[in-house]
Every structure is written in structure tokens, then in C-alpha cells.
Design a protein around this motif. Structure first.
Motif, PDB file in Angstrom:
ATOM      1  N   ASN A  67       0.707  -1.270   0.017  1.00  0.00           N
ATOM      2  CA  ASN A  67       0.217  -0.017  -0.034  1.00  0.00           C
ATOM      3  C   ASN A  67       0.885   1.332   0.213  1.00  0.00           C
ATOM      4  N   ASP A 105       2.433   1.846  -3.596  1.00  0.00           N
ATOM      5  CA  ASP A 105       1.533   2.160  -4.610  1.00  0.00           C
ATOM      6  C   ASP A 105       1.284   3.542  -4.048  1.00  0.00           C
ATOM      7  N   ASN A 160       1.346   6.764  -7.173  1.00  0.00           N
ATOM      8  CA  ASN A 160      -0.076   6.843  -7.634  1.00  0.00           C
ATOM      9  C   ASN A 160      -0.755   7.835  -6.815  1.00  0.00           C
ATOM     10  N   TYR A 189     -10.440  -6.610   1.739  1.00  0.00           N
ATOM     11  CA  TYR A 189     -10.492  -5.879   0.544  1.00  0.00           C
ATOM     12  C   TYR A 189     -11.647  -6.622  -0.329  1.00  0.00           C
ATOM     13  N   LEU A 241      -2.551  -8.363  -3.405  1.00  0.00           N
ATOM     14  CA  LEU A 241      -2.372  -7.021  -3.506  1.00  0.00           C
ATOM     15  C   LEU A 241      -1.807  -6.330  -4.955  1.00  0.00           C
ATOM     16  N   LEU A 270      -4.019  -3.524  -6.924  1.00  0.00           N
ATOM     17  CA  LEU A 270      -3.637  -2.242  -7.265  1.00  0.00           C
ATOM     18  C   LEU A 270      -3.296  -2.036  -8.824  1.00  0.00           C
ATOM     19  N   HIS A 275      -0.500  -3.711 -10.266  1.00  0.00           N
ATOM     20  CA  HIS A 275       1.072  -3.762 -10.550  1.00  0.00           C
ATOM     21  C   HIS A 275       1.126  -5.524 -10.817  1.00  0.00           C
TER      22      HIS A 275
END
Length: 289
Positions: free
Chosen positions: A88, A91, A95, A146, A246, A250, A252
């Protein structure tokens, strides 16, 4: 766009992000993660130049160049709880505009490559081999916090629960995949593709017994014999499923490179674990640049 509150995205007085203690300009878009903080320098020693060296808690970051390619190496510590922090924050560094505290209009995609150790649960995957996690199954609950159903393989999960008689007292497993382009890029005759189980601990969750009895004496055997459309679980470690989950959420790209230093069914442990990890580091860097 909505402004992200100070309590949700914590930025240090020097402009660095809370846990990693690094600035947006401190990281490359190609990032190698390692569990052990001491292993960061084992990777960066192969760089031609190192421009950033920062550390806070278990999170050590080095950024430099190799053959003209900018690469960062970051230690995560052990476990998917730390992966939640690292991914997190990585990112957010690329971003989120830290001044306006808003998500940027233009998305930046990261390539994140885990280099770590692992234990095989299949006799035919020997110690000192290199395994790429094509799939991962997580026994933690991270992804369930999530909105993640769209990145999970429900069919494999359901088959696993049924075949292993998975205890309802444990978290529901979740299955996620690596980035296929990175799998193609890093694969060779020196690697094998695997289906990695990510555990919530090293001892009981991986069926190790010292003084405590485990809930399911047959768990490792069940993992080893699980089969869904010829997909078999190959190895155990503690971060990969969280990384894949994740990264997929996200946007990636991620891949997990495993140095197999133990073979559980044969009771074998590598006689040269440090050398095996070093060889995997050199192999991975060679493929990346």
C-alpha cells in the motif's frame, strides 16, 4: 477527487511515507522485495551504482542502477501483514500526490519481484532449486479485508476446501496468480513453475511440532496430495499470496522467485542456503536487465 485524510495516509514531517520512510523519488518502478533486511545489501551489491540507502524498523530500501536500469530493493520482514504495509505504501508513493493528498490522474505500474526462501512439499523438487510461483494460495485473511473476489480463483479454492476438509475455524483460503508476462520473462531451464502455499506462521501453520500439537496432523500430506486440474501445491512460504493479491488489486505486476532450501517430505535442508539464495539473486537480476 477526494482528499485522503491525514489519518489514512500518514506522511512523515520530511515528506516520506510513514513506515517505509522513503520519498516518492527514492524508488524505481522495478522493485525487488526480500524478507530479511540483511538481504537487501546482498542484492544491491551487484548494482553498478547505489543512490538511495534508507531504513526504518524492518524496512530497508536501496535504489540504484544495473546496466542502466534503475532498480529498488526493499525488505518487507516476514508475513502478509507486512506485505499489506509495504504494497500500500509503495503504491501510494507512485500513485498519490502527497501535496494534494489525492490519487493521481495518471497511473504508474510497478514490477515487484519477490526473492525469498521456501520449503518444498513435493519429493521431486529438490533443495537448491529455483521455483517460480505461478499460483499462490493464502491461508491468512488479508485479501478478505478488501473487495477482492474479482482477482481470486474461486474454483481452486472450493476444490481445496473440499479435498483437505479445511477447518471452518481457519480463514477461508484464497488463490491468486502471478503476472504471466513476468513468469515468461524470468522462466528458463533453470526454474520450475509451482503452486505456492502462503502460511500465517513458520511452526504450527507449516505442521512443525516442537512442544505444541497441531490441529491437523495430516495437513502437509493433504497439501502435497491436493490436485485440481493437474495443479499441485509445491512449496510453503509466508508472503507470496499477499503479494499477488495486492499487486493484482492495485494494478501492478508481481512474481515470486523461491530458493528451495528445504524438502519437507525428505527431511532435507540445504547445506549451502546462502549460496543458493545468492545464485537466485544473480539469476533474477540477469533476467531483469
Amino acid at each position: 477527487m477526494n482528499r485522503i485524510a491525514e489519518s489514512e495516509l500518514i506522511i512523515n514531517p520530511d515528506g516520506s511515507i510513514y513506515h517505509l520512510n522513503i520519498l516518492p523519488e527514492d524508488i524505481a518502478t522495478t522493485i525487488i522485495t526480500v524478507g530479511d533486511p540483511d538481504r537487501v545489501s546482498s542484492v544491491s551489491k551487484y548494482f553498478d551504482t547505489i543512490e538511495v540507502k534508507k531504513a526504518k524498523r524492518e524496512f530497508v530500501t536501496h535504489t540504484g542502477t544495473l546496466n542502466g536500469k534503475r532498480i529498488s530493493v526493499i525488505s518487507t520482514g516476514i508475513g502478509t501483514d507486512n506485505i499489506d504495509i509495504v504494497f500500500n505504501e509503495l503504491d501510494a508513493l507512485v500513485n498519490v500526490d502527497f501535496n494534494s493528498r489525492q490519487v493521481k490522474d495518471n497511473f504508474t505500474q510497478l514490477d515487484i519481484i519477490r526473492i525469498g526462501t521456501s520449503g518444498s512439499i513435493q519429493e521431486n523438487i529438490p533443495v537448491d532449486s529455483f521455483l517460480i510461483s505461478e499460483l499462490a494460495i493464502g491461508f491468512d485473511s488479508l485479501l478478505h479485508f478488501y473487495e477482492s473476489d474479482h482477482v481470486l480463483d474461486a474454483a481452486i479454492t472450493e476444490a481445496f476446501i473440499q479435498q483437505t476438509n479445511w477447518s471452518s475455524k481457519k480463514s477461508d483460503p484464497y488463490v491468486v496468480k502471478a503476472n504471466s508476462n513476468l513468469v515468461d520473462q524470468l522462466s528458463s531451464e533453470k526454474t520450475v513453475l509451482g503452486f505456492t502455499a502462503t502460511n500465517v506462521g513458520f511452526y504450527g501453520p507449516q505442521s512443525r511440532k516442537i512442544r505444541l500439537n497441531v490441529q491437523d496432523e495430516q495437513l502437509n500430506d493433504k497439501l502435497a496430495t491436493f490436485n485440481h486440474n493437474d495443479k499441485k501445491i509445491t512449496n510453503l512460504e509466508m508472503e507470496t499470496a499477499g503479494i499477488y493479491g495486492l499487486a493484482n488489486l492495485l494494478g501492478h505486476r508481481s512474481i515470486s522467485m523461491n530458493a528451495i532450501i528445504a524438502n519437507r517430505p525428505l527431511g532435507e535442508f540445504s547445506k549451502t542456503p546462502k549460496e543458493t539464495v545468492d545464485q537466485l539473486i544473480q539469476y533474477t537480476l540477469g533476467k531483469l536487465v
